[in-house]
Design an enzyme around this catalytic site. Sequence first.
Site, PDB file in Angstrom:
ATOM      1  N   ARG A 119       0.820  -1.217   0.000  1.00 33.75           N
ATOM      2  CA  ARG A 119       0.000   0.000   0.000  1.00 33.75           C
ATOM      3  C   ARG A 119       0.857   1.272   0.000  1.00 33.75           C
ATOM      4  NH1 ARG A 119      -5.174  -1.294   3.930  1.00 33.75           N
ATOM      5  NH2 ARG A 119      -6.529  -1.975   2.240  1.00 33.75           N
ATOM      6  N   LYS A 137     -18.272 -14.945   4.768  1.00 33.20           N
ATOM      7  CA  LYS A 137     -19.692 -14.623   4.927  1.00 33.20           C
ATOM      8  C   LYS A 137     -20.405 -14.332   3.612  1.00 33.20           C
ATOM      9  CE  LYS A 137     -19.077 -12.687   9.469  1.00 33.20           C
ATOM     10  NZ  LYS A 137     -18.118 -11.657   9.824  1.00 33.20           N
ATOM     11  N   GLY A 156      -8.963  -8.183   0.872  1.00 29.90           N
ATOM     12  CA  GLY A 156      -7.840  -8.301   1.801  1.00 29.90           C
ATOM     13  C   GLY A 156      -7.222  -9.687   1.810  1.00 29.90           C
ATOM     14  N   GLY A 183     -12.662  -4.078   1.551  1.00 28.75           N
ATOM     15  CA  GLY A 183     -14.066  -3.661   1.553  1.00 28.75           C
ATOM     16  C   GLY A 183     -14.337  -2.573   0.524  1.00 28.75           C
TER      17      GLY A 183
END
Length: 393
Positions: free
Chosen positions: A37, A197, A348, A371
């Site tokens: 990053r 999820k 991620g 996200g």
Amino acid sequence: MKRTVKDLVGLKGKVVLLRDDFNVPIDENGKILDSTRIINALPTIKYLSEQGAKIVILSHLDRPKGFELRKSLWPISLFLMRELNCNVDFCNKTIGDEVKEKIKHLKNGNVLLLENTRFYEGETKCDMEFAKEIASLGSIFVNDAFGVAHRENASNYGVARILPNAIGLLMEKEIIELSNSMDNPKKPFVAVLGGAKVETKVKILNKFIDKADIILIGGAMAYTFLFAMGISIGESIFYPDSVSIAKEILTKAKKNGKTLLLPVDHVCVHKTDKKEKKIIVDNMIDDMVGYDIGPKTIEIFKNEIEKAGQVFWNGPMGMYENKKFKKGTFEIAKAIAETKGYTVVGGGDSVAALNSFNLDKKIDYISTGGGATLKFLEDGTLPCIEVIQEKIK
Ligand code: ADP
Ligand code: MG
């Protein structure tokens, strides 16, 4: 189109507040474990430096509760010092007189990194008083923090509401790459989705039912789909609240003539087996728990990926952190790295998996967001991008 840092004129001598996403893993000795990053943020910093701006950088790191030494950005200032050809100073505050004093002495083209914005309560609440304090430090705001652009915080959203602003070069690249990958995909467009999820990925699943030709679903999320189809999943994780959504997605895929493929075999263990001996089965029964896709599934998925014009991947195919269950994720990552099609990866854990396999260099575009990437693909924009001024035509 949003205004970018290259549209800004007369930067020489101006104090530019640059919001970066330096939320990277750092160990207890201050060693940066993954600098991707930061490396991706360098082009904007270098550009501003070449223009002679006084660069004041803001970032958050992790989720501290007030001040936590372990979550200081100090180690990142040392990293920047090595990577940049200008001076890099650090201030252990984000706002206030000490910061102002340091800015007074900042020379054109040099960098001052401020302390973790999340040490202040006002940051995540997007407190406009805190945003005003930050804004008072400079005269222009540049947002290059794509990874957090889905969150309206004081230092990335609040400040943009106060100061003249633009996006940075990384933010611009993310917007172009991710928009193109959704709007003009090369065919056949294969979406590979996995991870845990279902509920956090419902919107993205729906999006790919519209945009992709072939959808491959692995990881824990697959079991909710298999359950919805009436297939036994033993004791594998599934999300009861998402079963009806899974049914809807299956129906929609069929109606739209899309190919949606689910695992046909599984790597699992018996829940009661303390040694966790791996077994490979087509049908999970009794107390079996699935942790990875099986060899037949790997072949079926690989075959689709090899023929793809374009691939988007989000979400591991199994519990890849455990050596025993990483094969599915590794083989699929390898197939994506080797396909002739254009490849984009976001998320991620998916990116962490790619890096751990040393396959990252073979991917056409890796998004720096987790996200944020998914949210951008769903909505085509993000709040912290929306708040930035349009280009002047
Ligand atoms: P990303 O961060 O790439 O969007 P997610 O956060 O959705 O991915 O999912 C990653 C997590 O899902 C990993 O921690 C992985 O261990 C877990 N996972 C994937 N498949 C399984 C499985 N079959 N059982 C348990 N956990 C799983
Ligand atoms: Mg994750």
